[in-house]
Design a protein around this motif. Structure first.
Motif, PDB file in Angstrom:
ATOM      1  N   UNK A 191     -32.951 -13.082 -27.827  1.00 35.73           N
ATOM      2  CA  UNK A 191     -34.078 -12.934 -28.743  1.00 35.73           C
ATOM      3  C   UNK A 191     -33.590 -12.521 -30.125  1.00 35.73           C
ATOM      4  N   UNK A 192     -33.968 -13.286 -31.129  1.00 32.42           N
ATOM      5  CA  UNK A 192     -33.528 -13.038 -32.506  1.00 32.42           C
ATOM      6  C   UNK A 192     -34.517 -12.082 -33.170  1.00 32.42           C
ATOM      7  N   UNK A 193     -34.146 -10.825 -33.244  1.00 31.93           N
ATOM      8  CA  UNK A 193     -35.057  -9.797 -33.758  1.00 31.93           C
ATOM      9  C   UNK A 193     -34.924  -9.586 -35.263  1.00 31.93           C
ATOM     10  N   UNK A 194     -34.133 -10.408 -35.935  1.00 34.73           N
ATOM     11  CA  UNK A 194     -34.014 -10.286 -37.387  1.00 34.73           C
ATOM     12  C   UNK A 194     -35.017 -11.175 -38.108  1.00 34.73           C
ATOM     13  N   UNK A 195     -35.641 -12.084 -37.372  1.00 32.40           N
ATOM     14  CA  UNK A 195     -36.558 -13.047 -37.987  1.00 32.40           C
ATOM     15  C   UNK A 195     -38.009 -12.694 -37.689  1.00 32.40           C
ATOM     16  N   UNK A 237     -36.973 -11.367 -42.231  1.00 26.69           N
ATOM     17  CA  UNK A 237     -36.564 -12.691 -42.682  1.00 26.69           C
ATOM     18  C   UNK A 237     -37.497 -13.776 -42.157  1.00 26.69           C
ATOM     19  N   UNK A 238     -37.785 -14.751 -43.019  1.00 29.49           N
ATOM     20  CA  UNK A 238     -38.439 -15.983 -42.577  1.00 29.49           C
ATOM     21  C   UNK A 238     -37.331 -16.961 -42.222  1.00 29.49           C
ATOM     22  N   UNK A 246     -28.544 -21.959 -34.648  1.00 31.32           N
ATOM     23  CA  UNK A 246     -28.800 -20.554 -34.949  1.00 31.32           C
ATOM     24  C   UNK A 246     -29.687 -20.434 -36.177  1.00 31.32           C
ATOM     25  N   UNK A 247     -30.564 -19.452 -36.175  1.00 28.92           N
ATOM     26  CA  UNK A 247     -31.482 -19.269 -37.288  1.00 28.92           C
ATOM     27  C   UNK A 247     -30.733 -19.003 -38.587  1.00 28.92           C
ATOM     28  N   UNK A 248     -31.260 -19.556 -39.692  1.00 26.20           N
ATOM     29  CA  UNK A 248     -30.668 -19.355 -41.012  1.00 26.20           C
ATOM     30  C   UNK A 248     -31.750 -18.777 -41.919  1.00 26.20           C
ATOM     31  N   UNK A 252     -31.174 -17.220 -47.961  1.00 27.64           N
ATOM     32  CA  UNK A 252     -29.879 -17.830 -48.239  1.00 27.64           C
ATOM     33  C   UNK A 252     -30.070 -19.236 -48.766  1.00 27.64           C
ATOM     34  N   UNK A 253     -30.995 -19.989 -48.142  1.00 25.42           N
ATOM     35  CA  UNK A 253     -31.246 -21.360 -48.579  1.00 25.42           C
ATOM     36  C   UNK A 253     -31.768 -21.373 -50.006  1.00 25.42           C
ATOM     37  N   UNK A 254     -32.697 -20.429 -50.319  1.00 20.58           N
ATOM     38  CA  UNK A 254     -33.256 -20.359 -51.672  1.00 20.58           C
ATOM     39  C   UNK A 254     -32.176 -20.047 -52.690  1.00 20.58           C
TER      40      UNK A 254
END
Length: 323
Positions: A191-195, A237-238, A246-248, A252-254
């Motif tokens: 589970x990705x808890x940063x997003x 993070x969105x 993996x979620x990015x 960072x993209x912006x």
């Protein structure tokens, strides 16, 4: 007269062998490999090393066991004649995908077991017709995502197991229709808890705490924290999830998009990783060499049986004419 007698015996033996091969999954009483119980309307094909769904399963079958076989795929119409099924066990096979509509005719199904396979994804609406389902196990697979609304029609579901997959998030509202749910196993997923996407699951666990068992044990990737403890500040993070990568973080993209091209260093990106980021995956549905060889040997065996049977018939006719 011994010639015709021997030929007749040979004909009977070959015919029996051909019928057995053609109907290899019939009940044992019919020369097949599965065990049938007419009283309980059950068919047990467990552990028979089957590579294909049995043929001629009685249409009134209530209980069908196909676990511990080598099924790597299912025909879309595999269960369309089994409308009376209430129990279907497909555990411990080699299923990588499920065809759309494969369960659509199982309107009376109560229990469905799909754990210990190699499922990477689920088709949208795969469970929509299973409105009487109370138990569903999807644990020990390779699921990387769940379709939006995948459980919406399962209003009678009481037990759902999706532990030990590769899930980083779930779609918003995915569990909202499960009003009768009393057990949900979410453990052993990264589970990705940063997003921010994790907040639905975190809030849902807090809301259902004490009424749905096992949910409180779900942990963030790395086991650093329980999912139910994640706050909005921590999941700030969105994130985007291009297919199964993996979620990015979008920040960072912006940043990259707003930077001068001359300021961005060229980084060597392995072709394999780049293809994965774009969502490219190698085909996983092609048959393996052993499967091909097994299929070819099966057809050759069938053809040989037909040839020998024809020869035996001609042999009998020849001696009958002489007689």
């Amino acid at each position: 007269m011994m010639g015709p007698v021997l030929a007749a015996c040979l004909l009977i033996i070959l015919s029996t062998a051909w019928i057995s091969q053609a109907n290899g999954a019939l009940c044992k009483k019919d020369g097949g490999v599965c065990t049938c119980n007419d009283k309980t309307k059950s068919v047990d094909c467990s552990g028979k090393m089957l590579t294909a769904i049995p043929i001629n399963i009685p249409t009134d079958t209530d209980n069908l066991k196909l676990d511990y076989n080598k099924l790597s795929s299912l025909p879309r119409t595999a269960f369309h004649n089994l409308k009376e099924l209430t129990y279907l066990n497909l555990d411990t096979n080699q299923l990588q995908t499920l065809p759309e509509g494969v369960f659509d005719h199982l309107v009376n199904l109560d229990k469905l077991y799909l754990q210990y396979n190699e499922l990477k994804s689920l088709p949208s609406g795969i469970f929509d017709k299973l409105t009487k389902l109370t138990d569903l196990t999807l644990s020990q697979n390779k699921l990387q995502s769940l379709p939006k609304g995948v459980f919406d029609k399962l209003t009678e579901l009481k037990t759902l197991e999706i532990r030990n997959n590769q899930l980083q998030r779930v779609p918003d509202g995915v569990f909202d229709s499960l009003l009768n749910l009393n057990t949900l196993d979410l453990n052993d997923n990264p589970w990705d808890c940063s997003c921010r996407d994790i907040l639905y699951l975190s809030n849902w666990i807090r809301e259902k705490k004490g009424t749905v068992s096992n949910i409180e044990a779900a942990e963030c990737d790395g086991g650093t924290k329980a999912v139910l403890e994640i706050t909005e500040e921590e999941a700030a993070e969105d994130c985007v999830y291009p297919n199964t990568t993996t979620a990015i973080p979008t920040t960072i993209i912006t940043t990259l998009a707003s930077s001068n091209d001359d300021d961005i260093p060229e980084l060597p990106v392995p072709q394999e990783n780049f293809q994965k980021f774009l969502g490219y995956q190698e085909p996983d549905h092609l048959p393996t060499q052993p499967q091909c060889l097994m299929s070819i040997s099966g057809y050759l065996g069938l053809m040989m049986s037909l040839v020998l049977t024809s020869a035996a018939i001609l042999y009998v006719i020849h001696f009958l004419k002489k007689a």
